[in-house]
Design a protein around this motif. Structure first.
Motif, PDB file in Angstrom:
ATOM      1  N   MET A 169     -36.613 -40.880  13.081  1.00  0.00           N
ATOM      2  CA  MET A 169     -35.587 -41.872  12.758  1.00  0.00           C
ATOM      3  C   MET A 169     -35.450 -42.870  13.912  1.00  0.00           C
ATOM      4  SD  MET A 169     -32.782 -40.078  10.376  1.00  0.00           S
ATOM      5  CE  MET A 169     -31.758 -39.341  11.625  1.00  0.00           C
ATOM      6  N   GLY A 170     -36.466 -42.934  14.780  1.00  0.00           N
ATOM      7  CA  GLY A 170     -36.432 -43.897  15.875  1.00  0.00           C
ATOM      8  C   GLY A 170     -35.472 -43.485  16.974  1.00  0.00           C
TER       9      GLY A 170
ATOM     10  N   GLY B 227     -38.507 -35.923  23.087  1.00  0.00           N
ATOM     11  CA  GLY B 227     -38.635 -34.926  22.014  1.00  0.00           C
ATOM     12  C   GLY B 227     -39.606 -35.395  20.943  1.00  0.00           C
ATOM     13  N   GLN B 228     -39.310 -36.550  20.360  1.00  0.00           N
ATOM     14  CA  GLN B 228     -40.210 -37.058  19.308  1.00  0.00           C
ATOM     15  C   GLN B 228     -41.564 -37.459  19.907  1.00  0.00           C
ATOM     16  OE1 GLN B 228     -37.247 -39.268  19.744  1.00  0.00           O
ATOM     17  NE2 GLN B 228     -36.237 -39.350  17.737  1.00  0.00           N
TER      18      GLN B 228
ATOM     19  N   SER C  48     -43.161 -36.075  22.259  1.00  0.00           N
ATOM     20  CA  SER C  48     -44.021 -34.898  22.475  1.00  0.00           C
ATOM     21  C   SER C  48     -44.810 -34.595  21.194  1.00  0.00           C
ATOM     22  CB  SER C  48     -43.184 -33.683  22.898  1.00  0.00           C
ATOM     23  OG  SER C  48     -42.405 -33.188  21.812  1.00  0.00           O
ATOM     24  N   LEU C  49     -44.197 -34.886  20.036  1.00  0.00           N
ATOM     25  CA  LEU C  49     -44.902 -34.669  18.764  1.00  0.00           C
ATOM     26  C   LEU C  49     -46.045 -35.687  18.628  1.00  0.00           C
ATOM     27  CD1 LEU C  49     -41.889 -34.263  16.234  1.00  0.00           C
ATOM     28  CD2 LEU C  49     -42.875 -32.546  17.733  1.00  0.00           C
TER      29      LEU C  49
ATOM     30  N   TYR D 132     -25.812 -45.165  13.905  1.00  0.00           N
ATOM     31  CA  TYR D 132     -26.954 -44.411  14.424  1.00  0.00           C
ATOM     32  C   TYR D 132     -27.767 -45.321  15.352  1.00  0.00           C
ATOM     33  CZ  TYR D 132     -30.555 -40.893  14.668  1.00  0.00           C
ATOM     34  OH  TYR D 132     -31.418 -39.940  15.137  1.00  0.00           O
TER      35      TYR D 132
ATOM     36  N   TYR E 131     -46.037 -33.222  11.866  1.00  0.00           N
ATOM     37  CA  TYR E 131     -45.452 -32.685  13.097  1.00  0.00           C
ATOM     38  C   TYR E 131     -43.931 -32.721  13.048  1.00  0.00           C
ATOM     39  CZ  TYR E 131     -50.164 -32.833  14.855  1.00  0.00           C
ATOM     40  OH  TYR E 131     -51.507 -32.608  15.017  1.00  0.00           O
ATOM     41  N   PHE E 132     -43.335 -31.569  13.377  1.00  0.00           N
ATOM     42  CA  PHE E 132     -41.878 -31.460  13.379  1.00  0.00           C
ATOM     43  C   PHE E 132     -41.439 -30.687  14.622  1.00  0.00           C
ATOM     44  CE2 PHE E 132     -42.857 -32.376   9.027  1.00  0.00           C
ATOM     45  CZ  PHE E 132     -41.783 -33.142   8.575  1.00  0.00           C
ATOM     46  N   GLY E 133     -40.184 -30.922  15.044  1.00  0.00           N
ATOM     47  CA  GLY E 133     -39.662 -30.257  16.238  1.00  0.00           C
ATOM     48  C   GLY E 133     -38.827 -29.038  15.885  1.00  0.00           C
TER      49      GLY E 133
ATOM     50  N   LYS F 159     -36.403 -28.075  17.418  1.00  0.00           N
ATOM     51  CA  LYS F 159     -34.989 -28.374  17.649  1.00  0.00           C
ATOM     52  C   LYS F 159     -34.228 -28.379  16.315  1.00  0.00           C
ATOM     53  CE  LYS F 159     -31.554 -31.448  18.672  1.00  0.00           C
ATOM     54  NZ  LYS F 159     -31.238 -32.400  17.658  1.00  0.00           N
ATOM     55  N   ASP F 160     -34.884 -28.875  15.277  1.00  0.00           N
ATOM     56  CA  ASP F 160     -34.271 -28.862  13.942  1.00  0.00           C
ATOM     57  C   ASP F 160     -34.897 -27.704  13.155  1.00  0.00           C
ATOM     58  OD1 ASP F 160     -32.656 -31.491  13.993  1.00  0.00           O
ATOM     59  OD2 ASP F 160     -34.588 -32.029  14.822  1.00  0.00           O
TER      60      ASP F 160
ATOM     61  N   GLN G  45     -34.423 -27.543   9.408  1.00  0.00           N
ATOM     62  CA  GLN G  45     -35.219 -28.586   8.744  1.00  0.00           C
ATOM     63  C   GLN G  45     -36.671 -28.112   8.600  1.00  0.00           C
ATOM     64  OE1 GLN G  45     -34.905 -32.994   9.520  1.00  0.00           O
ATOM     65  NE2 GLN G  45     -36.582 -32.545  10.892  1.00  0.00           N
TER      66      GLN G  45
ATOM     67  N   PRO H  93     -42.150 -27.046  20.388  1.00  0.00           N
ATOM     68  CA  PRO H  93     -40.926 -26.570  21.057  1.00  0.00           C
ATOM     69  C   PRO H  93     -39.921 -27.683  21.357  1.00  0.00           C
ATOM     70  CG  PRO H  93     -42.899 -25.940  22.294  1.00  0.00           C
ATOM     71  CD  PRO H  93     -43.353 -26.827  21.202  1.00  0.00           C
TER      72      PRO H  93
ATOM     73  N   VAL I  50     -37.727 -30.052  23.418  1.00  0.00           N
ATOM     74  CA  VAL I  50     -37.776 -30.684  24.742  1.00  0.00           C
ATOM     75  C   VAL I  50     -36.338 -30.878  25.213  1.00  0.00           C
ATOM     76  CG1 VAL I  50     -38.582 -32.659  26.071  1.00  0.00           C
ATOM     77  CG2 VAL I  50     -39.927 -31.838  24.134  1.00  0.00           C
TER      78      VAL I  50
HETATM   79  P1  AMP Z   1     -35.396 -37.518  14.589  1.00  0.00           P
HETATM   80  O1  AMP Z   1     -35.869 -38.875  14.983  1.00  0.00           O
HETATM   81  O2  AMP Z   1     -34.188 -37.041  15.376  1.00  0.00           O
HETATM   82  O3  AMP Z   1     -35.242 -37.358  13.101  1.00  0.00           O
HETATM   83  O4  AMP Z   1     -36.544 -36.500  15.004  1.00  0.00           O
HETATM   84  C1  AMP Z   1     -37.869 -36.666  14.566  1.00  0.00           C
HETATM   85  C2  AMP Z   1     -38.640 -35.409  14.842  1.00  0.00           C
HETATM   86  O5  AMP Z   1     -38.576 -35.128  16.239  1.00  0.00           O
HETATM   87  C3  AMP Z   1     -38.070 -34.177  14.122  1.00  0.00           C
HETATM   88  O6  AMP Z   1     -39.145 -33.358  13.679  1.00  0.00           O
HETATM   89  C4  AMP Z   1     -37.278 -33.495  15.211  1.00  0.00           C
HETATM   90  O7  AMP Z   1     -37.174 -32.100  15.025  1.00  0.00           O
HETATM   91  C5  AMP Z   1     -38.106 -33.812  16.444  1.00  0.00           C
HETATM   92  N1  AMP Z   1     -37.263 -33.726  17.637  1.00  0.00           N
HETATM   93  C6  AMP Z   1     -36.064 -34.326  17.832  1.00  0.00           C
HETATM   94  N2  AMP Z   1     -35.560 -33.964  19.033  1.00  0.00           N
HETATM   95  C7  AMP Z   1     -36.451 -33.109  19.577  1.00  0.00           C
HETATM   96  C8  AMP Z   1     -36.506 -32.381  20.812  1.00  0.00           C
HETATM   97  N3  AMP Z   1     -35.549 -32.464  21.717  1.00  0.00           N
HETATM   98  N4  AMP Z   1     -37.590 -31.619  21.036  1.00  0.00           N
HETATM   99  C9  AMP Z   1     -38.590 -31.525  20.123  1.00  0.00           C
HETATM  100  N5  AMP Z   1     -38.605 -32.178  18.962  1.00  0.00           N
HETATM  101  C10 AMP Z   1     -37.552 -32.963  18.687  1.00  0.00           C
END
Ligand code: AMP
Length: 291
Positions: free
Chosen positions: A27-28, A33-34, A36-37, A68, A142-144, A146-147, A150, A171, A173
């Motif tokens: 979601m930008g 975190g993102q 790293s993906l 947001y 790829y997904f984190g 953290k969620d 989800q 994992p 971050v």
């Molecule tokens: P978002 O932009 O918050 O929707 O996140 C996009 C992707 O990045 C989702 O798969 C999240 O789970 C992942 N993500 C968000 N924060 C983190 C984090 N701190 N560590 C790892 N992955 C993350």
């Protein structure tokens, strides 16, 4: 790097792209975190597609859709630096044109915790992720962790709908003080930011009890709650729950198995979530800086 804003163009670009193709939905308001993906996707794919879309369907009417954080130029620079080939950044009316009436509803893991606190959230997530998977047809998505819920919802949905993409889960971050990186951290005032690491500390308190031999849900959740309750800036504890990593139902006794300890709270008006894995195959968290 190509920036694409229409579904037709992204479909065509992905059809022609070299394989394997990795998709990173976001979601930008990007942070490490993102990113790293994206970096992992770069290592594993010939083509890396990242999407930036603040999905209105996954926000409730009283939630933070309007506020947001949006940092489009910075996001593009970071994605380019991380080696992204294609960015899909559609406007909402491109994803949900007039007449759009379809929704993907996952039950099972979507019914608990966040699904309870945010009733239509996972339906919004499942619908947009399905659309992104259909438009790009990735080999890897790829997904984190953290969620974590989800991830469980998307994994179930991919299985149930026979979607031909492999989920890669990476994992969490964290900031040096343990706070999970999140675009929503930008909402926190200085004092709230200073208090926010309590969430990870609380989860770690429960994990350390696990390491001392405790396997029962009650004491593990209680250890986490006790730490959260000591922090005056925690306005509400939305949930603390020891759950099964696949279906997110409560686990009464972990025994030799593994589980997810998930928690969510409000600090001021900011909703923060985090989780740790406990049990047999508990993977290490990936610290950003020193923990
Ligand atoms: P978002 O932009 O918050 O929707 O996140 C996009 C992707 O990045 C989702 O798969 C999240 O789970 C992942 N993500 C968000 N924060 C983190 C984090 N701190 N560590 C790892 N992955 C993350």
């Amino acid at each position: 790097m190509h920036v694409i804003t229409t579904v037709t163009e992204v479909q065509e670009a992905c059809r022609k792209a070299r394989r394997p193709l990795g998709l990173v939905p976001t979601m930008g308001a990007l942070h490490e975190g993102q990113l790293s993906l994206v970096r992992r996707a770069r290592q594993e794919n010939a083509t890396v597609v990242a999407s930036i879309f603040v999905n209105p369907l996954q926000f409730g009417p009283d939630e933070d859709l309007a506020t947001y954080p949006r940092t489009p130029e910075r996001d593009l620079a970071l994605l380019e630096e991380a080696g992204t080939d294609l960015v899909f950044a559609p406007p909402p009316e491109e994803v949900y044109p007039q007449g759009f009436v379809t929704a993907v509803e996952v039950k099972g893991p979507a019914l608990h915790l966040e699904g309870h606190v945010r009733p239509h959230h996972f339906q919004g997530v499942a619908t947009v992720v399905t659309k992104l998977l259909c438009a790009t047809l990735p080999d890897l998505a790829y997904f984190g962790r953290k969620d974590a819920q989800q991830v469980a919802v998307v994994r179930r949905m991919i299985r149930d709908l026979d979607i031909q993409a492999t989920l890669v889960v990476l994992p969490t971050v964290r900031e040096p003080d343990g706070l999970a990186m999140s675009s929503r951290n930008a909402y926190l005032s200085a004092s709230e930011r200073a208090a926010a690491p309590v969430l990870f500390r609380a989860l770690e308190a429960a994990r350390s009890l696990y390491q001392q031999g405790e396997r029962r849900r009650g004491p593990l959740e209680e250890a986490c709650r006790r730490v959260l309750e000591r922090e005056p800036l925690v306005r509400t504890i939305d949930y603390v729950a020891l759950v099964d990593p696949d279906d997110f139902t409560p686990v009464e006794d972990l025994g030799d198995g593994s589980g997810v300890l998930a928690a969510a709270l409000h600090i001021g008006t900011t909703h923060l979530i985090d989780n740790v894995c406990v049990g047999a195959e508990a993977p290490q968290v990936l610290p950003h800086g020193t923990l």
